[in-house]
Design a protein around this motif. Structure first.
Motif, mmCIF file in Angstrom:
data_model
loop_
_atom_site.group_PDB
_atom_site.id
_atom_site.type_symbol
_atom_site.label_atom_id
_atom_site.label_comp_id
_atom_site.label_asym_id
_atom_site.label_seq_id
_atom_site.Cartn_x
_atom_site.Cartn_y
_atom_site.Cartn_z
ATOM 1 N N LEU A 183 49.649 49.206 34.084
ATOM 2 C CA LEU A 183 48.914 49.721 35.248
ATOM 3 C C LEU A 183 49.098 48.850 36.487
ATOM 4 C CD1 LEU A 183 45.523 50.672 33.550
ATOM 5 C CD2 LEU A 183 47.510 52.135 33.981
ATOM 6 N N VAL A 184 49.232 47.542 36.282
ATOM 7 C CA VAL A 184 49.394 46.629 37.417
ATOM 8 C C VAL A 184 50.599 45.744 37.163
ATOM 9 C CG1 VAL A 184 46.906 46.641 37.870
ATOM 10 C CG2 VAL A 184 47.907 44.813 36.478
ATOM 11 N N GLY A 185 51.013 45.010 38.186
ATOM 12 C CA GLY A 185 52.212 44.188 38.073
ATOM 13 C C GLY A 185 51.914 42.770 37.620
ATOM 14 N N LEU A 186 52.967 42.050 37.249
ATOM 15 C CA LEU A 186 52.825 40.631 36.922
ATOM 16 C C LEU A 186 52.321 39.847 38.124
ATOM 17 C CD1 LEU A 186 55.927 39.542 34.813
ATOM 18 C CD2 LEU A 186 53.530 39.166 34.231
ATOM 19 N N ASP A 187 52.657 40.323 39.334
ATOM 20 C CA ASP A 187 52.135 39.662 40.531
ATOM 21 C C ASP A 187 50.605 39.806 40.598
ATOM 22 O OD1 ASP A 187 52.572 42.394 40.882
ATOM 23 O OD2 ASP A 187 53.125 42.216 43.000
ATOM 24 N N ASP A 188 50.114 40.964 40.146
ATOM 25 C CA ASP A 188 48.661 41.160 40.128
ATOM 26 C C ASP A 188 47.999 40.263 39.079
ATOM 27 O OD1 ASP A 188 48.763 43.220 42.101
ATOM 28 O OD2 ASP A 188 49.406 44.621 40.557
ATOM 29 N N LEU A 189 48.678 40.076 37.940
ATOM 30 C CA LEU A 189 48.155 39.166 36.910
ATOM 31 C C LEU A 189 48.049 37.752 37.477
ATOM 32 C CD1 LEU A 189 47.438 39.011 33.757
ATOM 33 C CD2 LEU A 189 49.743 38.061 33.510
ATOM 34 N N GLY A 190 49.090 37.317 38.183
ATOM 35 C CA GLY A 190 49.068 35.992 38.792
ATOM 36 C C GLY A 190 47.968 35.869 39.831
ATOM 37 N N TRP A 191 47.854 36.905 40.684
ATOM 38 C CA TRP A 191 46.781 36.915 41.694
ATOM 39 C C TRP A 191 45.415 36.770 41.019
ATOM 40 C CZ3 TRP A 191 46.659 38.076 47.198
ATOM 41 C CH2 TRP A 191 45.354 38.221 47.689
ATOM 42 N N ARG A 192 45.201 37.563 39.985
ATOM 43 C CA ARG A 192 43.890 37.579 39.322
ATOM 44 C C ARG A 192 43.531 36.207 38.762
ATOM 45 N NH1 ARG A 192 40.350 41.193 37.239
ATOM 46 N NH2 ARG A 192 41.652 42.740 38.269
ATOM 47 N N ALA A 193 44.508 35.541 38.146
ATOM 48 C CA ALA A 193 44.238 34.230 37.560
ATOM 49 C C ALA A 193 43.762 33.248 38.631
ATOM 50 C CB ALA A 193 45.486 33.693 36.862
ATOM 51 N N VAL A 194 44.420 33.273 39.775
ATOM 52 C CA VAL A 194 44.040 32.366 40.862
ATOM 53 C C VAL A 194 42.669 32.744 41.418
ATOM 54 C CG1 VAL A 194 44.667 31.526 43.163
ATOM 55 C CG2 VAL A 194 46.453 31.896 41.435
ATOM 56 N N ALA A 195 42.447 34.049 41.622
ATOM 57 C CA ALA A 195 41.174 34.497 42.204
ATOM 58 C C ALA A 195 39.996 34.158 41.289
ATOM 59 C CB ALA A 195 41.223 36.005 42.464
ATOM 60 N N ARG A 196 40.186 34.323 39.985
ATOM 61 C CA ARG A 196 39.114 34.014 39.030
ATOM 62 C C ARG A 196 38.681 32.558 39.149
ATOM 63 N NH1 ARG A 196 38.313 36.714 34.129
ATOM 64 N NH2 ARG A 196 38.402 34.787 32.955
ATOM 65 N N ALA A 197 39.658 31.661 39.223
ATOM 66 C CA ALA A 197 39.335 30.231 39.262
ATOM 67 C C ALA A 197 38.699 29.849 40.598
ATOM 68 C CB ALA A 197 40.591 29.397 38.995
ATOM 69 N N ILE A 198 39.250 30.375 41.681
ATOM 70 C CA ILE A 198 38.675 30.048 42.997
ATOM 71 C C ILE A 198 37.264 30.618 43.106
ATOM 72 C CG2 ILE A 198 38.906 30.384 45.499
ATOM 73 C CD1 ILE A 198 41.923 30.252 45.154
#
Lengths: 287, 287
Positions: B34-49
């Protein structure tokens, strides 16, 4: 503030900060048919703390993220994590847990330099002596023992236990790293990929070559273990005056580092006892 | 010092430090059909911040560890990581890369509190107002849209794009978190697991109950999305004086937080418009 709030809180901290992250993946960094999940957890923490040691820093706090299948024995894994953190006096202050197909332990460590700057990989100069904190190859030899690659495993004795422990429970050399920094080391790295590879990183980033006279081999290990075996976490450092480093280590009660060679102006040089180390074809003539 | 040395170096930093780690696992935190690997990377950063935002802190530096199969499109993944880090002005200063059977992105963030202490989950008191930084449920509605669960997906329009973006590219509310801290918020958490679950964490650790008057629903989302949908990363906070928080947000040009209810002395209370929220049997009577 421990796990249970959104983030851990600590400090204030004097001096510059260090931040590093390292993973230990089951099947990549540890074979769980040979070692336990506690050893995987230990290794992940030790790897990250060793990066702080290699900058000459002090380890302050760690956070641990675990991903794995639902069957993962988390108690066992966290016992190894906790034991390693305690051994290095670096409290684990938070974490994250998730399902995943394989088991991965990711450890991030904050460290600091109370005064001055870090020892980088890039600071070595031609003429600098090259030193290592101790003999190498024990972890590689221990892994080989666990794999039973020796046709007849020797009767279990103290040396074997030491080798296996070197593989299962590596230590990060924080005190040694700080002593080297304070004594004027110009470059430093921890031996995680093997001496040849890691010293190669220092040489490349510093723009020097290296001429090793010899490589100290841990008891029970082979010369190949010592030159190419990773995961020893001994520190390799360069300094214009080797005697200053040796004296500084002794002054604080640490085993003196061993002079193994010198940096050269020829960037292409990478030799042991005059013989080039050039990867695949290299036959360990100095053994 | 960027990736390439053993650890990143920065600072010195004034005030107390924050440290947090979060994972985004393919198939768990993001469906890569449903989403891209770029979205997975974005999500990981957003969760931590977002964890730093929920303490009222400022994000300083991130490190990113990636584990995945050799086929992983790392360029795409790191594009998402980099875009999210840049959007939140939190530079990625180091990382680690390893093979693994599944794709996991682990992000650790160091933040700080230039002055004073953090806003914990445990500080709410009976009588405190409960506020949220914005309407909820957009990320859950966006995920549902991507899954095509609506029998007939509505003609693509601006609202749908907003909902899908809310799922693919969540933002951490750093400015809002700091404004809440400076204005005297007593407890705070980010909505990652859903309002009901996350407010439950605050209530449990603070020893209070909560009585919500209403739950603001994002345009295009349902009441269930808003109460139970995770990954919105809006902040929920408590304060003795709601008007002080509202005024402080407006003063720095932020959208005013919405008062949604109050903390109560009855620890067992968890109600919306007088109706208990009690998990499985709850039928969203307030929709």
């Amino acid at each position: 503030v421990w796990i249970g709030d959104d983030a851990a809180v600590f400090g204030p901290i004097e001096g510059r900060l260090l931040l590093t992250t390292d993973q230990a993946v089951a099947g990549v960094h540890a074979d769980l048919e040979l070692v336990g999940l506690d050893d995987l957890g230990w290794r992940a923490v030790a790897r990250a703390i060793s990066d702080v040691a290699a900058m000459g820093g002090r380890a302050l706090r760690a956070v641990v993220a675990v991903a794995g299948p639902p069957t993962t024995d988390l108690d066992l894994l966290y016992r190894g994590v906790g034991a390693c953190a305690e051994a290095h006096q670096c409290p684990v202050v938070g974490g994250d847990l998730s399902g995943a197909p394989g088991t991965t332990v990711t450890v991030s460590v904050v460290g600091h330099l109370p005064t001055g700057g870090p020892v980088l990989r890039s600071g070595a100069a031609p003429g600098d002596a090259i030193l290592v904190t101790g003999p190498l190859g024990a972890a590689a030899a221990g892994l080989r023992l666990l794999r039973g690659e020796r046709a007849a495993r020797r009767a279990s004795g103290p040396v074997d236990e030491v080798l296996i422990a070197a593989h299962r429970r590596p230590r990060a050399l924080l005190a040694e790293g700080e002593a080297a920094r304070l004594a004027g080391a110009t470059a430093m790295i921890d031996v995680s990929d093997g001496l040849a590879a890691d010293l190669g990183h220092v040489a490349r980033t510093s723009g020097v070559g290296f001429a090793l006279d010899h490589v100290p081999v841990a008891p029970g290990a082979t010369a190949a273990d010592a030159l190419e075996g990773g995961d020893d976490y001994e520190l390799v450092m360069t300094a214009p005056r080797a005697d200053a480093l040796v004296a500084a280590f002794r002054h604080v009660g640490l085993r003196a580092p061993i002079v193994i060679g010198a940096c050269t102006a020829d960037r292409s040089q990478a030799t042991v006892a005059g013989t080039p180390i050039d990867g695949a074809g290299w036959e360990h003539p100095w053994q």
